[in-house]
Design a protein around this motif. Structure first.
Motif, PDB file in Angstrom:
ATOM      1  N   THR A 154     -13.544  43.049  52.353  1.00 51.99           N
ATOM      2  CA  THR A 154     -13.304  41.797  52.992  1.00 51.99           C
ATOM      3  C   THR A 154     -12.729  41.817  54.327  1.00 51.99           C
ATOM      4  O   THR A 154     -13.307  41.027  55.327  1.00 51.99           O
ATOM      5  CB  THR A 154     -12.311  40.736  52.191  1.00 51.99           C
ATOM      6  OG1 THR A 154     -12.761  40.609  50.546  1.00 51.99           O
ATOM      7  CG2 THR A 154     -11.955  39.481  52.879  1.00 51.99           C
ATOM      8  N   VAL A 155     -11.970  42.591  54.505  1.00 50.35           N
ATOM      9  CA  VAL A 155     -11.185  42.693  55.799  1.00 50.35           C
ATOM     10  C   VAL A 155     -12.122  43.619  56.828  1.00 50.35           C
ATOM     11  O   VAL A 155     -12.288  43.226  58.096  1.00 50.35           O
ATOM     12  CB  VAL A 155      -9.684  43.529  55.661  1.00 50.35           C
ATOM     13  CG1 VAL A 155      -9.199  44.050  56.935  1.00 50.35           C
ATOM     14  CG2 VAL A 155      -8.977  42.764  54.736  1.00 50.35           C
ATOM     15  N   SER A 156     -12.954  44.609  56.037  1.00 49.57           N
ATOM     16  CA  SER A 156     -13.649  45.279  57.174  1.00 49.57           C
ATOM     17  C   SER A 156     -14.828  44.357  57.743  1.00 49.57           C
ATOM     18  O   SER A 156     -15.290  44.656  58.862  1.00 49.57           O
ATOM     19  CB  SER A 156     -14.337  46.658  56.658  1.00 49.57           C
ATOM     20  OG  SER A 156     -14.987  46.526  55.408  1.00 49.57           O
ATOM     21  N   SER A 157     -15.271  43.770  56.820  1.00 51.26           N
ATOM     22  CA  SER A 157     -16.853  42.664  57.115  1.00 51.26           C
ATOM     23  C   SER A 157     -15.970  41.801  58.337  1.00 51.26           C
ATOM     24  O   SER A 157     -16.851  41.534  59.149  1.00 51.26           O
ATOM     25  CB  SER A 157     -17.265  41.767  55.997  1.00 51.26           C
ATOM     26  OG  SER A 157     -17.555  42.632  55.035  1.00 51.26           O
ATOM     27  N   ASP A 216     -12.220  45.841  47.092  1.00 47.70           N
ATOM     28  CA  ASP A 216     -12.753  44.598  47.472  1.00 47.70           C
ATOM     29  C   ASP A 216     -11.912  44.229  48.660  1.00 47.70           C
ATOM     30  O   ASP A 216     -12.413  43.406  49.425  1.00 47.70           O
ATOM     31  CB  ASP A 216     -12.446  43.532  46.149  1.00 47.70           C
ATOM     32  CG  ASP A 216     -13.202  44.040  45.086  1.00 47.70           C
ATOM     33  OD1 ASP A 216     -14.204  44.419  45.250  1.00 47.70           O
ATOM     34  OD2 ASP A 216     -12.844  43.630  43.967  1.00 47.70           O
ATOM     35  N   GLU A 217     -10.445  44.300  48.742  1.00 48.89           N
ATOM     36  CA  GLU A 217      -9.665  43.943  49.901  1.00 48.89           C
ATOM     37  C   GLU A 217     -10.390  44.618  51.127  1.00 48.89           C
ATOM     38  O   GLU A 217     -10.484  43.845  52.157  1.00 48.89           O
ATOM     39  CB  GLU A 217      -8.308  44.396  49.646  1.00 48.89           C
ATOM     40  CG  GLU A 217      -7.390  44.011  50.844  1.00 48.89           C
ATOM     41  CD  GLU A 217      -5.927  44.461  50.525  1.00 48.89           C
ATOM     42  OE1 GLU A 217      -5.362  43.922  51.263  1.00 48.89           O
ATOM     43  OE2 GLU A 217      -5.651  45.159  49.735  1.00 48.89           O
ATOM     44  N   GLU A 261      -4.823  37.817  60.443  1.00 45.21           N
ATOM     45  CA  GLU A 261      -4.043  37.345  58.801  1.00 45.21           C
ATOM     46  C   GLU A 261      -5.312  36.842  58.119  1.00 45.21           C
ATOM     47  O   GLU A 261      -6.118  35.929  58.452  1.00 45.21           O
ATOM     48  CB  GLU A 261      -3.114  36.352  59.250  1.00 45.21           C
ATOM     49  CG  GLU A 261      -2.490  36.155  57.818  1.00 45.21           C
ATOM     50  CD  GLU A 261      -1.094  35.163  58.026  1.00 45.21           C
ATOM     51  OE1 GLU A 261      -0.915  34.226  57.095  1.00 45.21           O
ATOM     52  OE2 GLU A 261      -0.482  35.255  59.158  1.00 45.21           O
ATOM     53  N   ILE A 262      -5.359  37.583  56.866  1.00 47.47           N
ATOM     54  CA  ILE A 262      -6.353  37.317  55.868  1.00 47.47           C
ATOM     55  C   ILE A 262      -5.840  37.227  54.736  1.00 47.47           C
ATOM     56  O   ILE A 262      -5.363  38.103  54.154  1.00 47.47           O
ATOM     57  CB  ILE A 262      -7.582  38.189  55.926  1.00 47.47           C
ATOM     58  CG1 ILE A 262      -8.097  38.504  57.547  1.00 47.47           C
ATOM     59  CG2 ILE A 262      -8.510  38.036  55.051  1.00 47.47           C
ATOM     60  CD1 ILE A 262      -9.157  39.521  57.537  1.00 47.47           C
ATOM     61  N   ASN A 263      -5.996  35.928  53.972  1.00 46.14           N
ATOM     62  CA  ASN A 263      -5.386  35.787  52.446  1.00 46.14           C
ATOM     63  C   ASN A 263      -3.831  36.132  52.555  1.00 46.14           C
ATOM     64  O   ASN A 263      -3.228  36.817  51.893  1.00 46.14           O
ATOM     65  CB  ASN A 263      -5.916  36.520  51.517  1.00 46.14           C
ATOM     66  CG  ASN A 263      -7.846  36.271  51.443  1.00 46.14           C
ATOM     67  OD1 ASN A 263      -8.141  35.078  51.691  1.00 46.14           O
ATOM     68  ND2 ASN A 263      -8.139  37.231  51.190  1.00 46.14           N
ATOM     69  N   GLY A 264      -3.076  35.568  53.663  1.00 39.52           N
ATOM     70  CA  GLY A 264      -1.799  35.851  53.575  1.00 39.52           C
ATOM     71  C   GLY A 264      -1.194  37.237  54.108  1.00 39.52           C
ATOM     72  O   GLY A 264      -0.042  37.463  54.180  1.00 39.52           O
ATOM     73  N   GLU A 265      -2.047  38.168  54.557  1.00 40.84           N
ATOM     74  CA  GLU A 265      -1.890  39.668  54.843  1.00 40.84           C
ATOM     75  C   GLU A 265      -2.187  39.798  56.268  1.00 40.84           C
ATOM     76  O   GLU A 265      -2.981  39.234  56.789  1.00 40.84           O
ATOM     77  CB  GLU A 265      -2.335  40.661  53.770  1.00 40.84           C
ATOM     78  CG  GLU A 265      -2.175  40.340  52.382  1.00 40.84           C
ATOM     79  CD  GLU A 265      -0.733  40.933  52.118  1.00 40.84           C
ATOM     80  OE1 GLU A 265      -0.093  41.687  53.007  1.00 40.84           O
ATOM     81  OE2 GLU A 265      -0.064  40.725  50.864  1.00 40.84           O
TER      82      GLU A 265
END
Length: 96
Positions: A81-84, A77-78, A31-35
Motif C-alpha cells: 500500500t505504502v510503496s504504491s 500488505d502494508e 500519513e497513510i492509515n494513521g501512520e
C-alpha cells in the motif's frame, strides 16, 4: 527558515543490517492509515550517480522509549500500500 535552507535537501544517515552507513535524501513524507512514512532516495555522492541504483527506501515512523525512530515495514500488505503511494508520487515528480 532561511532562504538558503529551503533548497538544501534533508539528508539522513541510515545504517543497514550489516552496519554499513549510507546517506539518503528525503523525497517525501506521508500519513497513510494513521501512520507516518518516509520515502528516501540515495544521496548523490559523486558524478557517477546516473550509473548507480536509485532504490526508493520506505521507512515507518514509530515511537520507542519516547523517541521517534524509523523502521522497515515487515507487513507485506502494508508495504504494498505504502510503496504504491510513493511510487506514484515519484513518477509524478519525474513527469514534472
Amino acid at each position: 527558515m532561511s532562504e538558503m535552507n529551503e533548497f538544501t535537501p534533508d539528508l539522513f544517515e541510515l545504517i543497514d543490517e550489516e552496519g554499513n552507513k549510507k546517506q539518503f535524501e528525503l523525497f517525501d513524507i506521508a500519513e497513510i492509515n494513521g501512520e507516518q512514512y518516509f520515502a528516501m532516495l540515495p544521496a548523490i555522492e559523486d558524478d557517477n550517480f546516473l550509473d548507480s541504483d536509485c532504490e526508493l527506501v520506505i521507512l515507518k515512523s514509530v515511537e520507542e522509549d519516547d523517541e521517534e525512530i524509523l523502521v522497515s515495514i515487515d507487513d507485506e500488505d502494508e508495504f504494498e500500500t505504502v510503496s504504491s503511494y510513493f511510487m506514484e508520487r515519484l513518477q509524478d515528480a519525474f513527469e514534472e
